[in-house]
Design a protein around this motif. Sequence first.
Motif, short mmCIF file in Angstrom:
data_model
loop_
_atom_site.label_atom_id
_atom_site.label_comp_id
_atom_site.label_asym_id
_atom_site.label_seq_id
_atom_site.Cartn_x
_atom_site.Cartn_y
_atom_site.Cartn_z
N MET A 1 0.83 -1.20 0.00
CA MET A 1 0.00 0.00 0.00
C MET A 1 0.87 1.25 0.00
SD MET A 1 -3.14 -0.72 -0.37
CE MET A 1 -3.53 1.01 -0.34
N GLU A 22 10.03 3.27 6.99
CA GLU A 22 10.05 1.81 7.14
C GLU A 22 10.74 1.49 8.47
OE1 GLU A 22 9.39 -1.14 6.43
OE2 GLU A 22 8.29 -1.12 4.54
N HIS A 23 10.77 0.20 8.83
CA HIS A 23 11.46 -0.16 10.08
C HIS A 23 12.97 -0.22 9.83
CE1 HIS A 23 12.10 -4.28 8.63
NE2 HIS A 23 10.89 -4.16 8.10
N ALA A 83 -4.71 3.47 8.72
CA ALA A 83 -5.39 2.51 7.84
C ALA A 83 -5.05 1.07 8.18
CB ALA A 83 -4.99 2.80 6.39
N THR A 85 -5.00 -2.48 9.87
CA THR A 85 -6.05 -3.27 10.53
C THR A 85 -5.44 -4.28 11.49
OG1 THR A 85 -6.06 -4.82 8.68
CG2 THR A 85 -7.66 -3.03 8.60
N PRO A 108 -11.06 0.96 8.72
CA PRO A 108 -10.50 -0.28 8.20
C PRO A 108 -10.52 -0.33 6.68
CG PRO A 108 -12.72 -0.66 8.98
CD PRO A 108 -12.36 0.76 9.36
N MET A 110 -10.50 2.50 3.35
CA MET A 110 -10.51 3.88 2.84
C MET A 110 -11.32 3.98 1.56
SD MET A 110 -8.59 5.62 4.91
CE MET A 110 -8.01 4.92 6.46
N LYS A 147 -2.26 -11.45 3.06
CA LYS A 147 -2.90 -10.71 4.16
C LYS A 147 -2.60 -11.37 5.50
CE LYS A 147 -7.15 -8.41 5.57
NZ LYS A 147 -6.38 -7.25 6.02
N ARG A 222 -5.76 -1.87 -5.79
CA ARG A 222 -5.67 -1.30 -4.45
C ARG A 222 -5.69 0.23 -4.44
NH1 ARG A 222 -1.44 -4.14 -0.85
NH2 ARG A 222 -3.23 -4.58 0.48
N1 LIG Z 1 -7.76 0.85 5.59
C1 LIG Z 1 -7.61 0.42 4.33
O1 LIG Z 1 -8.26 0.90 3.38
C2 LIG Z 1 -6.62 -0.65 4.03
C3 LIG Z 1 -5.91 -1.20 5.03
N2 LIG Z 1 -4.94 -2.10 4.76
C4 LIG Z 1 -4.17 -2.56 5.89
O2 LIG Z 1 -2.91 -1.92 5.84
C5 LIG Z 1 -1.94 -2.76 6.42
C6 LIG Z 1 -0.78 -2.92 5.44
O3 LIG Z 1 -1.21 -3.62 4.31
P1 LIG Z 1 -0.18 -3.97 3.13
O4 LIG Z 1 0.43 -2.75 2.59
O5 LIG Z 1 -0.90 -4.89 2.22
O6 LIG Z 1 0.89 -4.82 3.94
P2 LIG Z 1 2.45 -5.02 3.64
O7 LIG Z 1 2.90 -6.11 4.55
O8 LIG Z 1 2.67 -5.13 2.19
O9 LIG Z 1 3.08 -3.64 4.10
C7 LIG Z 1 3.32 -3.30 5.45
C8 LIG Z 1 4.64 -2.56 5.45
O10 LIG Z 1 4.90 -2.05 6.76
C9 LIG Z 1 6.26 -2.30 7.02
N3 LIG Z 1 6.57 -2.23 8.45
C10 LIG Z 1 6.64 -3.24 9.35
N4 LIG Z 1 6.99 -2.76 10.57
C11 LIG Z 1 7.17 -1.43 10.41
C12 LIG Z 1 7.56 -0.38 11.29
N5 LIG Z 1 7.83 -0.62 12.58
N6 LIG Z 1 7.66 0.87 10.82
C13 LIG Z 1 7.38 1.13 9.52
N7 LIG Z 1 7.00 0.18 8.64
C14 LIG Z 1 6.90 -1.08 9.07
C15 LIG Z 1 6.49 -3.67 6.43
O11 LIG Z 1 7.86 -3.95 6.27
P3 LIG Z 1 8.32 -5.50 6.21
O12 LIG Z 1 7.65 -6.09 5.03
O13 LIG Z 1 9.80 -5.41 6.07
O14 LIG Z 1 7.87 -6.11 7.52
C16 LIG Z 1 5.80 -3.51 5.08
O15 LIG Z 1 6.61 -2.88 4.14
C17 LIG Z 1 -2.65 -4.05 6.78
O16 LIG Z 1 -3.04 -3.96 8.14
C18 LIG Z 1 -3.89 -4.03 5.89
O17 LIG Z 1 -4.95 -4.77 6.42
C19 LIG Z 1 -4.63 -2.49 3.50
C20 LIG Z 1 -5.33 -1.99 2.45
C21 LIG Z 1 -6.41 -1.05 2.64
#
Ligand SMILES: NC(=O)C1=CN([C@@H]2O[C@H](COP(=O)(O)OP(=O)(O)OC[C@H]3O[C@@H](n4cnc5c(N)ncnc54)[C@H](OP(=O)(O)O)[C@@H]3O)[C@@H](O)[C@H]2O)C=CC1
Length: 253
Positions: A1, A22-23, A83, A85, A108, A110, A147, A222
């Motif tokens: 996302m 990012e982390h 955003a 979840t 949950p 957008m 997911k 998305r």
């Molecule tokens: N509200 C909405 O409309 C929507 C909500 N979502 C939600 O958004 C969330 C993310 O979805 P999605 O993008 O598919 O998931 P991804 O796993 O693709 O992305 C999450 C990202 O966050 C990173 N991350 C992990 N820990 C940290 C940290 N401490 N600080 C910063 N970044 C970090 C991950 O890195 P790494 O991979 O290295 O762990 C990864 O790049 C989910 O909870 C999903 O359900 C998704 C779509 C729509």
Amino acid sequence: MGRRVVALAAQDPDFEIVAAIEHADCSDLGHDAGLLAGIPAVDIPVASQWPGFADAVIDFSLPSAVDGVIANCIAAKIPLVMATTGLSPEQKNQLAEAAKTLPIVWAPSMSLAVNLTMKLAQQVAATLKDVPGGMDVEILERHHRYKADAPSGTALRFGELIAQQLGDDIRHVHGREGETGQRSRNEIGYHAIRVGDNPGEHTIVFGMLGEKIELNVGASNRDCYASGALTAAKFLKDREPGLYSMFDVLGLS
Ligand SMILES: NC(=O)C1=CN([C@@H]2O[C@H](COP(=O)(O)OP(=O)(O)OC[C@H]3O[C@@H](n4cnc5c(N)ncnc54)[C@H](OP(=O)(O)O)[C@@H]3O)[C@@H](O)[C@H]2O)C=CC1
Ligand SMILES: O=C(O)C1=N[C@H](C(=O)O)C[C@H](O)C1
């Protein structure tokens, strides 16, 4: 996302991207956020350090990251679009507490279509709750195999909104297997399907004796979530502290 948010924000003259977080162990650190998103460079390297300023933060991450996101937004007084979840009850309380000093949009989904369907689901539930013979509600959701949480935050929110219409004694039941006995009349059932690259689909079944209604809403990609999050970020500009939903952002409240 994160990649889609960067790509869409870069096309919108109302936005300037000031950071991509990012982390600390992420292999993308130091790489340009635009190039990672498949667009020309935006001259913002992915970093684990938070900026001291921004008009808004958009968070699509993981529940394990959310405590830090809230703490950083409070420290730097940055409005937040949450955003992610799968948040714990404690994290939901933290958001409510943070919203005493910051404007926060928390939803949950957008997506415009999903939020509109939530309003339709509320209306169907309110209309059918006392229908002769009774009415059963089951919520099916389909998402991509990557997911991390189930059922989706959106499915749970559909269930909460419908339960508010049906009364206090609703039980939320996840899946069904074995000698279940007859379905009770005061439950909402959830079924989470994980298949391929599905960007998100929800079907709410209102089953009666003799007929049914199904509300189905699905994303083709998305970008509905990314563009909704950007709309929410615009909504936050000069907004009073408070916890807002996408119903507020979209004028559906
Ligand atoms: N509200 C909405 O409309 C929507 C909500 N979502 C939600 O958004 C969330 C993310 O979805 P999605 O993008 O598919 O998931 P991804 O796993 O693709 O992305 C999450 C990202 O966050 C990173 N991350 C992990 N820990 C940290 C940290 N401490 N600080 C910063 N970044 C970090 C991950 O890195 P790494 O991979 O290295 O762990 C990864 O790049 C989910 O909870 C999903 O359900 C998704 C779509 C729509
Ligand atoms: O993880 C996803 O992809 C999505 N998550 C959100 C949710 O859990 O409801 C929203 C959307 O359905 C996509």
